[in-house]
Enzyme design. Sequence first.
Site, short mmCIF file in Angstrom:
data_model
loop_
_atom_site.label_atom_id
_atom_site.label_comp_id
_atom_site.label_asym_id
_atom_site.label_seq_id
_atom_site.Cartn_x
_atom_site.Cartn_y
_atom_site.Cartn_z
N THR A 1 0.83 -1.21 0.00
CA THR A 1 0.00 0.00 0.00
C THR A 1 0.87 1.25 0.00
O THR A 1 0.56 2.24 -0.68
CB THR A 1 -0.93 0.00 1.22
OG1 THR A 1 -1.77 -1.15 1.16
CG2 THR A 1 -1.79 1.26 1.25
N HIS B 1 2.00 1.89 -3.43
CA HIS B 1 0.94 2.54 -4.21
C HIS B 1 0.91 4.04 -3.91
O HIS B 1 0.76 4.87 -4.83
CB HIS B 1 -0.42 1.93 -3.87
CG HIS B 1 -0.66 0.58 -4.47
ND1 HIS B 1 -0.79 0.39 -5.83
CD2 HIS B 1 -0.80 -0.64 -3.90
CE1 HIS B 1 -1.00 -0.90 -6.07
NE2 HIS B 1 -1.00 -1.54 -4.92
N CYS C 1 -21.55 0.64 14.80
CA CYS C 1 -22.35 -0.01 13.77
C CYS C 1 -22.74 -1.42 14.21
O CYS C 1 -22.25 -1.94 15.22
CB CYS C 1 -21.59 -0.05 12.44
SG CYS C 1 -20.16 -1.16 12.43
N ILE D 1 2.63 -11.43 1.38
CA ILE D 1 1.47 -12.00 2.07
C ILE D 1 1.19 -13.41 1.57
O ILE D 1 0.93 -14.33 2.36
CB ILE D 1 0.24 -11.08 1.92
CG1 ILE D 1 0.49 -9.74 2.64
CG2 ILE D 1 -1.02 -11.76 2.48
CD1 ILE D 1 -0.60 -8.70 2.40
N ARG E 1 10.59 -13.83 -5.91
CA ARG E 1 9.56 -14.11 -4.91
C ARG E 1 9.24 -15.62 -4.85
O ARG E 1 8.98 -16.16 -3.78
CB ARG E 1 8.31 -13.29 -5.23
CG ARG E 1 8.53 -11.76 -5.11
CD ARG E 1 8.17 -11.28 -3.73
NE ARG E 1 8.50 -9.89 -3.48
CZ ARG E 1 7.70 -8.85 -3.76
NH1 ARG E 1 6.56 -9.04 -4.40
NH2 ARG E 1 8.05 -7.63 -3.41
#
Length: 341
Positions: free
Chosen positions: A40, A43, A96, A175, A200
Amino acid sequence: MKALAKLKPEEGIWMVDAPKPEMGHNDLLIKIRKTAICGTDVHIYNWDEWSQKTIPVPMVVGHEYVGEVVGIGQEVRGFKIGDRVSGEGHITCGHCRNCRAGRTHLCRNTTGVGVNREGSFAEYLVIPAFNAFKIPDDISDDLAAIFDPFGNAVHTALSFDLVGEDVLITGAGPIGIMAAAVCRHVGARHVVITDVNEYRLELARKMGATRAVNVAKENLKDVMKDLGMTEGFDVGLEMSGVPAAFHAMLDTMNHGGKIAMLGIPGGEMAIDWSKVIFKGLIIKGIYGREMFETWYKMASLLQSGLDLSPIVTHHFKVDDFQQGFDAMRSGQSGKVILSWD
């Protein structure tokens, strides 16, 4: 205080002198020891379409960290000065239906540390005490700093029974690789992970994947045949957000198979729904971590012998943060740790 912030609506992250955050009655003030760079954050660095729609500028970013409690709000109980903590990056409303039912990871009013509010790429961070998680003494700072993405892996992997099952993981980012290690640790038979990034895939092999498959060079069905698999995968973990990867997963799932989806496609994704229907597949969306069951599972997995150390491939001082972002953006890294000490 020293911090890394998104200052301008363009590519880059900048070192700044930011004000020390103020602590509320229900908050903890955390002195950051180590942070990790998330996809993230890349990004946000790249200032892609998602970032332009989501990230307020200017703002301190970052949300993967470990640190020490140095301040405690007057309403807080259960923490003391000096506690070593990481923390849940999703700040939930508490009001909520899902929050009140204990399903806080499904809060419809979630705000993100380092995404919608000031983040952890700083010498100090303030978060609600509810979001903090004490780190056991036998877990290293490096691993504590990656509890956030490790939690994504654990939440996804443990969505379904894995004992004796054959698992397909599409996407060998950090991940996905950690999810492969979790699957093997808890008793899966074959864990096959796919990607096109050889660096990877080699990391995934080190972390225990049965087969790490470069789909640009190998056929997944040939790999299944080599493993003696005659019926398909029992569990699928979609970590890539790549439509072709999900299509391959649907093709190779066994009837009655179960799929957990964490990867986010770049846009709308068409699939052959007849495969879902006629195979009787179950598809579950995964967002974040279950609060705080996933966190307890993370600590327990590490304490029971799960070795995640190979996933941390690079260490930098925070002053050398640019080298850390360059390593992450190159695709030739696992997790990248920045030290703030």
